[in-house]
Motif scaffolding. Structure first.
Motif, PDB file in Angstrom:
ATOM      1  N   GLY A  24       0.834  -1.211   0.000  1.00 57.71           N
ATOM      2  CA  GLY A  24       0.000   0.000   0.000  1.00 57.71           C
ATOM      3  C   GLY A  24       0.856   1.242   0.000  1.00 57.71           C
ATOM      4  N   PRO A  27      -0.279   7.535   2.212  1.00 54.40           N
ATOM      5  CA  PRO A  27       0.560   8.324   3.138  1.00 54.40           C
ATOM      6  C   PRO A  27       1.361   7.461   4.108  1.00 54.40           C
ATOM      7  CG  PRO A  27      -1.775   8.962   3.271  1.00 54.40           C
ATOM      8  CD  PRO A  27      -1.677   7.967   2.192  1.00 54.40           C
ATOM      9  N   ALA A  28       0.721   6.421   4.665  1.00 56.74           N
ATOM     10  CA  ALA A  28       1.443   5.559   5.614  1.00 56.74           C
ATOM     11  C   ALA A  28       2.529   4.766   4.875  1.00 56.74           C
ATOM     12  CB  ALA A  28       0.467   4.606   6.302  1.00 56.74           C
ATOM     13  N   GLU A  47       1.787  -1.464  -4.791  1.00 56.28           N
ATOM     14  CA  GLU A  47       0.641  -0.546  -4.889  1.00 56.28           C
ATOM     15  C   GLU A  47      -0.255  -1.017  -6.028  1.00 56.28           C
ATOM     16  OE1 GLU A  47      -0.862   2.132  -3.335  1.00 56.28           O
ATOM     17  OE2 GLU A  47      -2.243   1.935  -5.009  1.00 56.28           O
ATOM     18  N   ASN A  48      -1.544  -1.114  -5.754  1.00 57.39           N
ATOM     19  CA  ASN A  48      -2.416  -1.636  -6.817  1.00 57.39           C
ATOM     20  C   ASN A  48      -2.835  -0.577  -7.828  1.00 57.39           C
ATOM     21  OD1 ASN A  48      -4.366  -0.905  -4.523  1.00 57.39           O
ATOM     22  ND2 ASN A  48      -5.752  -1.256  -6.215  1.00 57.39           N
ATOM     23  N   ARG A  49      -2.699   0.716  -7.477  1.00 56.74           N
ATOM     24  CA  ARG A  49      -3.076   1.754  -8.444  1.00 56.74           C
ATOM     25  C   ARG A  49      -1.887   2.113  -9.328  1.00 56.74           C
ATOM     26  NH1 ARG A  49      -5.953   4.572  -3.729  1.00 56.74           N
ATOM     27  NH2 ARG A  49      -8.003   3.573  -3.801  1.00 56.74           N
ATOM     28  N   ASN A  55      -4.641   8.713  -0.499  1.00 54.78           N
ATOM     29  CA  ASN A  55      -5.524   9.865  -0.275  1.00 54.78           C
ATOM     30  C   ASN A  55      -4.781  11.201  -0.262  1.00 54.78           C
ATOM     31  OD1 ASN A  55      -7.567   8.047  -0.094  1.00 54.78           O
ATOM     32  ND2 ASN A  55      -8.246   8.626   1.946  1.00 54.78           N
ATOM     33  N   PRO A  61      -6.589  18.493   2.436  1.00 49.29           N
ATOM     34  CA  PRO A  61      -5.457  19.063   3.170  1.00 49.29           C
ATOM     35  C   PRO A  61      -4.953  18.008   4.154  1.00 49.29           C
ATOM     36  CG  PRO A  61      -7.534  19.829   4.114  1.00 49.29           C
ATOM     37  CD  PRO A  61      -7.897  18.982   2.924  1.00 49.29           C
ATOM     38  N   LEU A  63      -4.338  17.117   7.693  1.00 50.77           N
ATOM     39  CA  LEU A  63      -4.753  17.624   8.994  1.00 50.77           C
ATOM     40  C   LEU A  63      -3.822  17.079  10.076  1.00 50.77           C
ATOM     41  CD1 LEU A  63      -8.599  16.963   8.577  1.00 50.77           C
ATOM     42  CD2 LEU A  63      -7.398  19.114   8.218  1.00 50.77           C
ATOM     43  N   PHE A 131      -1.891  -6.119  -7.036  1.00 51.62           N
ATOM     44  CA  PHE A 131      -2.795  -6.246  -5.882  1.00 51.62           C
ATOM     45  C   PHE A 131      -2.326  -7.375  -4.984  1.00 51.62           C
ATOM     46  CE2 PHE A 131      -6.711  -7.611  -3.770  1.00 51.62           C
ATOM     47  CZ  PHE A 131      -7.168  -6.387  -3.296  1.00 51.62           C
ATOM     48  N   CYS A 132      -2.231  -7.101  -3.716  1.00 46.86           N
ATOM     49  CA  CYS A 132      -1.856  -8.145  -2.754  1.00 46.86           C
ATOM     50  C   CYS A 132      -3.133  -8.887  -2.372  1.00 46.86           C
ATOM     51  CB  CYS A 132      -1.214  -7.499  -1.526  1.00 46.86           C
ATOM     52  SG  CYS A 132      -1.035  -8.661  -0.186  1.00 46.86           S
ATOM     53  N   ASP A 169      -5.803  -5.261   4.515  1.00 44.26           N
ATOM     54  CA  ASP A 169      -5.958  -6.476   3.699  1.00 44.26           C
ATOM     55  C   ASP A 169      -4.987  -7.578   4.107  1.00 44.26           C
ATOM     56  OD1 ASP A 169      -7.772  -4.995   2.291  1.00 44.26           O
ATOM     57  OD2 ASP A 169      -6.686  -5.015   0.381  1.00 44.26           O
ATOM     58  N   GLY A 322     -13.457   7.675  -1.682  1.00 42.24           N
ATOM     59  CA  GLY A 322     -12.600   7.833  -0.487  1.00 42.24           C
ATOM     60  C   GLY A 322     -13.209   7.100   0.706  1.00 42.24           C
ATOM     61  N   ARG A 396      -4.528   3.844   8.454  1.00 42.00           N
ATOM     62  CA  ARG A 396      -5.914   3.822   8.942  1.00 42.00           C
ATOM     63  C   ARG A 396      -6.283   2.560   9.714  1.00 42.00           C
ATOM     64  NH1 ARG A 396     -10.301   2.229   5.878  1.00 42.00           N
ATOM     65  NH2 ARG A 396      -9.275   2.332   3.858  1.00 42.00           N
ATOM     66  N   ARG A 409      -7.087   8.576  12.022  1.00 44.11           N
ATOM     67  CA  ARG A 409      -7.149   8.330  10.578  1.00 44.11           C
ATOM     68  C   ARG A 409      -6.583   9.463   9.736  1.00 44.11           C
ATOM     69  NH1 ARG A 409     -11.856  10.544   8.036  1.00 44.11           N
ATOM     70  NH2 ARG A 409     -12.971  11.910   9.455  1.00 44.11           N
ATOM     71  N   MET A 411      -4.147  12.194   7.871  1.00 46.28           N
ATOM     72  CA  MET A 411      -2.954  11.771   7.134  1.00 46.28           C
ATOM     73  C   MET A 411      -1.639  12.049   7.845  1.00 46.28           C
ATOM     74  SD  MET A 411      -4.094  12.250   3.178  1.00 46.28           S
ATOM     75  CE  MET A 411      -4.645  13.932   3.210  1.00 46.28           C
TER      76      MET A 411
HETATM   77  C1  LIG Z   1     -13.475  11.631   2.027  1.00 38.39           C
HETATM   78  C2  LIG Z   1     -12.343  11.655   2.991  1.00 38.39           C
HETATM   79  C3  LIG Z   1     -11.939  12.862   3.512  1.00 38.39           C
HETATM   80  C4  LIG Z   1     -10.855  12.898   4.372  1.00 38.39           C
HETATM   81  N1  LIG Z   1     -10.406  14.115   4.778  1.00 38.39           N
HETATM   82  C5  LIG Z   1      -9.164  14.193   5.318  1.00 38.39           C
HETATM   83  C6  LIG Z   1      -8.522  15.440   5.419  1.00 38.39           C
HETATM   84  O1  LIG Z   1      -9.064  16.475   5.067  1.00 38.39           O
HETATM   85  N2  LIG Z   1      -7.269  15.461   5.927  1.00 38.39           N
HETATM   86  C7  LIG Z   1      -6.643  14.320   6.376  1.00 38.39           C
HETATM   87  O2  LIG Z   1      -5.496  14.421   6.838  1.00 38.39           O
HETATM   88  N3  LIG Z   1      -7.239  13.123   6.285  1.00 38.39           N
HETATM   89  C8  LIG Z   1      -8.474  13.018   5.728  1.00 38.39           C
HETATM   90  N4  LIG Z   1      -9.075  11.802   5.560  1.00 38.39           N
HETATM   91  C9  LIG Z   1      -8.471  10.600   6.131  1.00 38.39           C
HETATM   92  C10 LIG Z   1      -7.256  10.099   5.365  1.00 38.39           C
HETATM   93  O3  LIG Z   1      -7.292  10.507   4.025  1.00 38.39           O
HETATM   94  C11 LIG Z   1      -7.093   8.555   5.398  1.00 38.39           C
HETATM   95  O4  LIG Z   1      -7.519   8.019   6.603  1.00 38.39           O
HETATM   96  C12 LIG Z   1      -5.619   8.240   5.163  1.00 38.39           C
HETATM   97  O5  LIG Z   1      -5.261   8.629   3.866  1.00 38.39           O
HETATM   98  C13 LIG Z   1      -5.305   6.786   5.340  1.00 38.39           C
HETATM   99  O6  LIG Z   1      -3.974   6.577   4.946  1.00 38.39           O
HETATM  100  P1  LIG Z   1      -3.459   5.121   4.579  1.00 38.39           P
HETATM  101  O7  LIG Z   1      -2.061   5.260   4.097  1.00 38.39           O
HETATM  102  O8  LIG Z   1      -3.742   4.213   5.723  1.00 38.39           O
HETATM  103  O9  LIG Z   1      -4.454   4.637   3.425  1.00 38.39           O
HETATM  104  P2  LIG Z   1      -4.714   5.180   1.946  1.00 38.39           P
HETATM  105  O10 LIG Z   1      -4.495   6.625   1.810  1.00 38.39           O
HETATM  106  O11 LIG Z   1      -6.072   4.655   1.612  1.00 38.39           O
HETATM  107  O12 LIG Z   1      -3.627   4.413   1.087  1.00 38.39           O
HETATM  108  C14 LIG Z   1      -3.682   3.007   0.955  1.00 38.39           C
HETATM  109  C15 LIG Z   1      -2.937   2.621  -0.317  1.00 38.39           C
HETATM  110  O13 LIG Z   1      -2.856   1.197  -0.390  1.00 38.39           O
HETATM  111  C16 LIG Z   1      -3.241   0.750  -1.681  1.00 38.39           C
HETATM  112  N5  LIG Z   1      -3.821  -0.595  -1.495  1.00 38.39           N
HETATM  113  C17 LIG Z   1      -4.918  -0.893  -0.794  1.00 38.39           C
HETATM  114  N6  LIG Z   1      -5.122  -2.227  -0.790  1.00 38.39           N
HETATM  115  C18 LIG Z   1      -4.110  -2.781  -1.493  1.00 38.39           C
HETATM  116  C19 LIG Z   1      -3.770  -4.134  -1.835  1.00 38.39           C
HETATM  117  N7  LIG Z   1      -4.488  -5.170  -1.391  1.00 38.39           N
HETATM  118  N8  LIG Z   1      -2.668  -4.354  -2.608  1.00 38.39           N
HETATM  119  C20 LIG Z   1      -1.897  -3.292  -3.044  1.00 38.39           C
HETATM  120  N9  LIG Z   1      -2.171  -1.992  -2.735  1.00 38.39           N
HETATM  121  C21 LIG Z   1      -3.270  -1.750  -1.961  1.00 38.39           C
HETATM  122  C22 LIG Z   1      -4.248   1.781  -2.148  1.00 38.39           C
HETATM  123  O14 LIG Z   1      -4.323   1.808  -3.560  1.00 38.39           O
HETATM  124  C23 LIG Z   1      -3.668   3.076  -1.568  1.00 38.39           C
HETATM  125  O15 LIG Z   1      -2.752   3.697  -2.431  1.00 38.39           O
HETATM  126  C24 LIG Z   1     -10.197  11.702   4.737  1.00 38.39           C
HETATM  127  C25 LIG Z   1     -10.624  10.479   4.239  1.00 38.39           C
HETATM  128  C26 LIG Z   1     -11.678  10.452   3.366  1.00 38.39           C
HETATM  129  C27 LIG Z   1     -12.088   9.144   2.780  1.00 38.39           C
END
Ligand SMILES: Cc1cc2nc3c(=O)[nH]c(=O)nc-3n(C[C@H](O)[C@H](O)[C@H](O)COP(=O)(O)OP(=O)(O)OC[C@H]3O[C@@H](n4cnc5c(N)ncnc54)[C@H](O)[C@@H]3O)c2cc1C
Length: 458
Positions: A24, A27-28, A47-49, A55, A61, A63, A131-132, A169, A322, A396, A409, A411
């Motif tokens: 994945g 951000p994380a 990364e699957n995309r 996000n 922004p 936060l 995709f994993c 996942d 999202g 997340r 949750r 970023m």
């Molecule tokens: C509508 C919305 C508004 C938000 N507003 C804000 C905001 O204003 N400011 C803020 O800081 N946060 C905000 N958040 C929260 C924040 O964006 C997310 O909680 C945060 O991005 C989670 O980070 P992550 O790295 O865990 O996951 P993600 O950002 O979801 O990244 C996960 C990555 O893993 C990849 N992936 C997933 N499954 C697989 C797989 N099986 N195999 C390979 N790749 C995979 C995905 O393609 C993606 O690139 C918002 C969230 C949403 C949905």
């Protein structure tokens, strides 16, 4: 009973053997990969995309860089990331905000490119379009993952794996304990973000500042919009009520629009599809269809009822729905609401965080926020899934309650936790122990050397 078939036994080619595998690239994940990188280690990011950033790329922004009292508490690699964006005019300073505590606007496209650049600089092998789909285990320990791509089904073996998929996942496949939603299973609804161009932001700000009796704003004083050009505006409940009376179907009680990087651009966060479970593609597909329909109504609403939007048009639509909430993986500690509201300290702190419990209700279109007085610690045990070895969590899906996740949750916190997970995976290999058994003081020391902020003990 679900109809089943038996898959024939297959010989699966091993595509790579690595030290640390991050699944994945959101951000994380990008922070975890950068933190794990070392010239003596093979680090791989899946990364699957078709791009990195998750996000970070959909107009939101970041936060949570500042505490409620205004101190910069997220430093280390996340801050370096933002400073590099700032250097090319693609991130603002951190802005304090009475509602969201702090906002840092970033450019989505620039974030994608910077993430790729950082991976190249650190010799992280990136595999996109992949995709994993499963894990390889020996006893309780994860030994790698199964991937699916145009190249077919392949295996990647890894000493340590970090689950940064948002949905957890990898951990779910590995048999970790999974929770979803509140006591009734209700999860925060998803949103399809989109941007509008041609917005007269000056008119919007002046209208809100000059006519507070017409344009209600949640928590933030209307005067704020006279002085700060970077903002998230939440409110105008009156306008929504009027639009509903006039027959428009608006899914939320509040208007939520935010400035982007371009001068006439605003991002819109107003679709809400209740009952969507992103771990079920049919549910997510339904959510996407529904969100597109909702957004059509939202555009009519913004054009017709919100000053400054009269001549605005839809510019970009986020390439995915999202997801605010899905699986939470149960770890060695479950961070809870009390921990956040009490600004709790933990001996195994790996990140200091500050953001309200920002719960978009699983039913209805409203949202409630509860602020912690300043900031709280995220303990390392939230990154260790109970009963599964060689696996760390970041982003997340870390171990929290439904309510605490509504804070962790955001970023900046996902990025800080990602950095800690990457460094922990590296330390585990360097000291020849499982990630769960690393010396926490050494991890904290490593993080401090990177500039990570820790509070002094009470
Ligand atoms: C509508 C919305 C508004 C938000 N507003 C804000 C905001 O204003 N400011 C803020 O800081 N946060 C905000 N958040 C929260 C924040 O964006 C997310 O909680 C945060 O991005 C989670 O980070 P992550 O790295 O865990 O996951 P993600 O950002 O979801 O990244 C996960 C990555 O893993 C990849 N992936 C997933 N499954 C697989 C797989 N099986 N195999 C390979 N790749 C995979 C995905 O393609 C993606 O690139 C918002 C969230 C949403 C949905």
């Amino acid at each position: 009973m679900v109809k089943e078939i038996i898959e024939p036994v297959q010989h699966i080619p091993v595509r790579a053997e690595v030290d640390v595998l991050i699944v994945g690239g959101g951000p994380a994940g990008i922070m975890a990969a950068e933190a794990a990188a070392d010239k003596n280690l093979k680090v791989m990011l899946l990364e699957n995309r078709s791009y990195l950033g998750g996000n970070l790329t959909i107009g939101l922004p970041i936060l949570g860089f500042l505490s409620r009292k205004g101190k910069e508490i997220i430093k280390g690699l996340p801050l370096k990331f933002v400073k590099r964006l700032r250097a090319i005019g693609q991130a603002t300073e951190h802005r304090r905000c009475p509602l969201h505590v702090s906002l840092t606007m970033i450019g989505g496209e620039a974030s994608k490119k910077l993430a790729m650049k950082i991976m190249e600089e650190n010799n992280v092998e990136v595999l996109m379009y992949t995709f994993c789909s499963d894990v390889i285990k020996e006893g309780k320990d994860v030994k790698g993952v199964i991937i699916e791509s145009k190249a077919g089904r392949q295996a990647i073996l890894a000493k340590n794996v970090i689950d940064c998929t948002g949905d957890g996942d990898v951990a779910a496949r590995a048999g970790a304990i999974v929770e979803k939603g509140n006591e009734q299973g209700g999860m925060q609804p998803p949103t399809l973000m989109f941007s509008m161009k041609g917005v007269n932001i000056k008119k919007l700000c002046e209208s809100v500042a000059d006519y507070p009796e017409l344009y209600d704003v949640d928590i933030i004083p209307n005067e704020f919009f006279r002085v700060d050009a970077n903002f998230t505006l939440v409110g105008m409940r009156n306008q929504i009520k009027q639009a509903r009376k006039d027959g428009l179907h608006i899914p939320v009680e509040r208007t939520i629009v935010m400035t982007g990087i371009d001068p006439d651009e605003m991002w819109v966060n107003m679709s809400r599809v209740n009952g969507v479970d992103s771990t079920d593609p049919a549910s997510e597909t339904f959510g996407t269809f529904e969100a597109y329909k909702q957004n059509d109504e939202v555009v009519r609403y913004l054009n017709g009822y919100v000053p400054g939007f009269e001549n605005a048009w839809v510019d970009k639509v986020a390439p995915f729905l999202g997801i605010r909430e899905s699986r939470r993986i149960i770890g060695e500690y479950i961070l809870n609401k009390d921990d956040i509201m009490a600004c709790r300290h933990f001996d195994d702190v790996i990140a200091v965080a500050s953001y309200p419990i920002d719960l978009h209700h699983p039913v209805g279109g409203d949202c409630t926020l509860e602020w912690c007085p300043d900031c709280y610690d995220v303990p390392f045990r939230c990154l260790i899934p109970k009963g599964v070895g060689n696996l760390l969590l970041a982003g997340r899906c870390i171990s929290t309650t439904h309510e605490a996740m509504a804070s962790t949750r955001v970023m900046s916190i996902c990025m800080a936790v990602g950095e800690a997970a990457g460094k922990a995976a590296r330390l585990a290999i360097e000291t020849n122990v499982k990630p769960a058994d690393i010396d926490i003081k050494s991890l904290q020391e490593n993080l401090r050397e990177e500039g990570v902020y820790f509070r002094s003990k009470k």
